[in-house]
Design a protein around this motif. Sequence first.
Motif, PDB file in Angstrom:
ATOM      1  N   GLY A 148     -38.467 -49.019  21.333  1.00 34.70           N
ATOM      2  CA  GLY A 148     -37.560 -49.221  22.462  1.00 34.70           C
ATOM      3  C   GLY A 148     -38.271 -49.653  23.723  1.00 34.70           C
ATOM      4  N   GLY A 149     -39.502 -50.143  23.587  1.00 35.55           N
ATOM      5  CA  GLY A 149     -40.279 -50.595  24.731  1.00 35.55           C
ATOM      6  C   GLY A 149     -41.119 -49.524  25.387  1.00 35.55           C
ATOM      7  N   MET A 150     -41.175 -48.343  24.793  1.00 32.65           N
ATOM      8  CA  MET A 150     -41.884 -47.225  25.424  1.00 32.65           C
ATOM      9  C   MET A 150     -43.346 -47.554  25.744  1.00 32.65           C
ATOM     10  SD  MET A 150     -42.384 -43.445  23.812  1.00 32.65           S
ATOM     11  CE  MET A 150     -43.522 -42.259  24.513  1.00 32.65           C
ATOM     12  N   SER A 151     -44.010 -48.269  24.868  1.00 31.06           N
ATOM     13  CA  SER A 151     -45.434 -48.516  25.032  1.00 31.06           C
ATOM     14  C   SER A 151     -45.747 -49.609  26.046  1.00 31.06           C
ATOM     15  CB  SER A 151     -46.072 -48.874  23.677  1.00 31.06           C
ATOM     16  OG  SER A 151     -45.436 -49.987  23.096  1.00 31.06           O
ATOM     17  N   VAL A 152     -44.731 -50.261  26.598  1.00 31.40           N
ATOM     18  CA  VAL A 152     -45.001 -51.334  27.567  1.00 31.40           C
ATOM     19  C   VAL A 152     -44.928 -50.861  29.013  1.00 31.40           C
ATOM     20  CG1 VAL A 152     -44.128 -53.061  25.968  1.00 31.40           C
ATOM     21  CG2 VAL A 152     -42.596 -52.163  27.710  1.00 31.40           C
ATOM     22  N   TRP A 153     -44.536 -49.605  29.253  1.00 36.25           N
ATOM     23  CA  TRP A 153     -44.469 -49.104  30.632  1.00 36.25           C
ATOM     24  C   TRP A 153     -45.844 -49.208  31.276  1.00 36.25           C
ATOM     25  CZ3 TRP A 153     -40.109 -48.976  32.896  1.00 36.25           C
ATOM     26  CH2 TRP A 153     -38.947 -48.447  32.313  1.00 36.25           C
ATOM     27  N   VAL A 186     -51.662 -53.428   3.398  1.00 37.00           N
ATOM     28  CA  VAL A 186     -51.521 -52.109   4.025  1.00 37.00           C
ATOM     29  C   VAL A 186     -51.166 -52.323   5.494  1.00 37.00           C
ATOM     30  CG1 VAL A 186     -52.582 -49.875   4.471  1.00 37.00           C
ATOM     31  CG2 VAL A 186     -53.308 -51.213   2.475  1.00 37.00           C
ATOM     32  N   ASN A 187     -50.009 -51.819   5.887  1.00 36.93           N
ATOM     33  CA  ASN A 187     -49.519 -51.980   7.247  1.00 36.93           C
ATOM     34  C   ASN A 187     -48.961 -50.656   7.765  1.00 36.93           C
ATOM     35  OD1 ASN A 187     -49.649 -55.038   7.771  1.00 36.93           O
ATOM     36  ND2 ASN A 187     -48.595 -54.938   5.794  1.00 36.93           N
ATOM     37  N   CYS A 188     -48.682 -50.620   9.059  1.00 41.33           N
ATOM     38  CA  CYS A 188     -48.102 -49.439   9.692  1.00 41.33           C
ATOM     39  C   CYS A 188     -46.825 -49.792  10.444  1.00 41.33           C
ATOM     40  CB  CYS A 188     -49.058 -48.839  10.727  1.00 41.33           C
ATOM     41  SG  CYS A 188     -50.556 -48.129  10.077  1.00 41.33           S
ATOM     42  N   VAL A 189     -45.926 -48.837  10.492  1.00 40.63           N
ATOM     43  CA  VAL A 189     -44.817 -48.862  11.440  1.00 40.63           C
ATOM     44  C   VAL A 189     -45.103 -47.790  12.478  1.00 40.63           C
ATOM     45  CG1 VAL A 189     -42.347 -48.497  11.792  1.00 40.63           C
ATOM     46  CG2 VAL A 189     -43.160 -49.707   9.756  1.00 40.63           C
ATOM     47  N   ALA A 190     -44.908 -48.130  13.749  1.00 43.60           N
ATOM     48  CA  ALA A 190     -45.159 -47.177  14.838  1.00 43.60           C
ATOM     49  C   ALA A 190     -43.861 -46.933  15.600  1.00 43.60           C
ATOM     50  CB  ALA A 190     -46.240 -47.706  15.772  1.00 43.60           C
ATOM     51  N   PRO A 191     -43.101 -45.931  15.200  1.00 40.17           N
ATOM     52  CA  PRO A 191     -41.846 -45.645  15.896  1.00 40.17           C
ATOM     53  C   PRO A 191     -42.074 -44.982  17.249  1.00 40.17           C
ATOM     54  CG  PRO A 191     -41.906 -44.669  13.681  1.00 40.17           C
ATOM     55  CD  PRO A 191     -43.300 -45.043  14.047  1.00 40.17           C
ATOM     56  N   GLY A 192     -41.103 -45.164  18.130  1.00 40.11           N
ATOM     57  CA  GLY A 192     -41.002 -44.320  19.306  1.00 40.11           C
ATOM     58  C   GLY A 192     -40.179 -43.091  18.954  1.00 40.11           C
ATOM     59  N   THR A 193     -39.689 -42.377  19.953  1.00 39.90           N
ATOM     60  CA  THR A 193     -38.904 -41.175  19.708  1.00 39.90           C
ATOM     61  C   THR A 193     -37.610 -41.542  18.996  1.00 39.90           C
ATOM     62  OG1 THR A 193     -39.820 -40.228  21.727  1.00 39.90           O
ATOM     63  CG2 THR A 193     -37.917 -39.121  20.755  1.00 39.90           C
ATOM     64  N   THR A 194     -37.386 -40.918  17.858  1.00 41.93           N
ATOM     65  CA  THR A 194     -36.270 -41.280  16.989  1.00 41.93           C
ATOM     66  C   THR A 194     -35.363 -40.079  16.772  1.00 41.93           C
ATOM     67  OG1 THR A 194     -37.747 -42.869  15.882  1.00 41.93           O
ATOM     68  CG2 THR A 194     -35.682 -42.327  14.761  1.00 41.93           C
ATOM     69  N   ASP A 195     -34.083 -40.328  16.759  1.00 48.09           N
ATOM     70  CA  ASP A 195     -33.068 -39.273  16.659  1.00 48.09           C
ATOM     71  C   ASP A 195     -32.904 -38.854  15.201  1.00 48.09           C
ATOM     72  OD1 ASP A 195     -31.081 -37.503  17.213  1.00 48.09           O
ATOM     73  OD2 ASP A 195     -29.618 -38.974  17.908  1.00 48.09           O
ATOM     74  N   THR A 196     -33.623 -37.829  14.810  1.00 53.60           N
ATOM     75  CA  THR A 196     -33.612 -37.347  13.433  1.00 53.60           C
ATOM     76  C   THR A 196     -33.208 -35.873  13.405  1.00 53.60           C
ATOM     77  OG1 THR A 196     -35.913 -36.605  13.520  1.00 53.60           O
ATOM     78  CG2 THR A 196     -35.511 -38.905  12.871  1.00 53.60           C
ATOM     79  N   PRO A 197     -32.883 -35.331  12.228  1.00 55.09           N
ATOM     80  CA  PRO A 197     -32.606 -33.895  12.137  1.00 55.09           C
ATOM     81  C   PRO A 197     -33.777 -33.040  12.606  1.00 55.09           C
ATOM     82  CG  PRO A 197     -31.793 -35.010  10.185  1.00 55.09           C
ATOM     83  CD  PRO A 197     -32.561 -36.038  10.975  1.00 55.09           C
ATOM     84  N   TYR A 198     -35.004 -33.490  12.368  1.00 54.18           N
ATOM     85  CA  TYR A 198     -36.176 -32.731  12.825  1.00 54.18           C
ATOM     86  C   TYR A 198     -36.220 -32.689  14.344  1.00 54.18           C
ATOM     87  CZ  TYR A 198     -41.042 -31.403  13.595  1.00 54.18           C
ATOM     88  OH  TYR A 198     -42.183 -30.772  14.014  1.00 54.18           O
ATOM     89  N   PHE A 199     -35.943 -33.821  14.980  1.00 56.17           N
ATOM     90  CA  PHE A 199     -35.899 -33.857  16.444  1.00 56.17           C
ATOM     91  C   PHE A 199     -34.830 -32.909  16.969  1.00 56.17           C
ATOM     92  CE2 PHE A 199     -33.819 -35.582  20.234  1.00 56.17           C
ATOM     93  CZ  PHE A 199     -34.876 -35.577  21.136  1.00 56.17           C
ATOM     94  N   ALA A 200     -33.663 -32.916  16.342  1.00 53.26           N
ATOM     95  CA  ALA A 200     -32.585 -32.016  16.772  1.00 53.26           C
ATOM     96  C   ALA A 200     -32.975 -30.558  16.595  1.00 53.26           C
ATOM     97  CB  ALA A 200     -31.313 -32.319  15.990  1.00 53.26           C
TER      98      ALA A 200
END
Length: 245
Positions: free
Chosen positions: A240-245, A171-185
């Motif tokens: 995209g490195g968001m969590s390292v700021w 059991v694992n997770c993927v943790a995306p940053g902000t992703t360009d999807t139809p929902y985002f649009a």
Amino acid sequence: MRLTGKTAVVTGGASGIGRAVVDAFLREGARVGVVDLDERAALADGPEFTVVGDAGAPRTWQRVHDQVVERWGRLDVLVNNAGYGIRASVTDTSWADWQAIVTANVSSVFLGCRTAIPLMREAGGGSVVNMASVAGHIGMSERAAYCATKAAVVGLSKAMAVDHAGENIRVNCVAPGTTDTPYFAKISAHLPDPDAYRADLAARQPLGRLGRPEEIAAATLFLACEESSFATGSVLTVDGGMSVW
């Protein structure tokens, strides 16, 4: 063909990241079933079956179970991708909104795993990939409920990884940053200046852009297949490195 002979169920598989995951799995030889609320999108070509329903409802998972048993007799991979976010602080979040997002983001994972893990146990093992978020391990303004639920997905995943490691179920997770999807649009289209909003969000990532659904799908594929056979309880961050700021 890294998933040849494998069966997989993907929630929220009709569009965006979920559809990219479905497409990636199909290319790699898997037989795929989809769970989605959107009947028109979910009935698109590709998946072997579609259950149109709420992934946060027990009755939906009974239908998934029946389809898997009838068609395949086994389940090898589950991707709990369904979910959404709302823009609000705690004080601006209604009780109804809180309950809805917990159901969509956390209860759906609980119910999916409660259905899938016994089937994987019977098959001799399997892989669960839960879609978390960078919001699950950093604080974000006006995303209180979303941050809370995605942190819950991470915690639940780690607990299940421990509980079922002896059954060859990862059991694992993927943790995306902000992703360009139809929902985002869709959600950004209602803002006064969608282009400025998009630019601001892109600037949050050191890479200076939004993620693409196929990039998140590639990470999901890695955790689903045997290339990641020594990974369980992990969170693969693709932000995209968001969590390292």
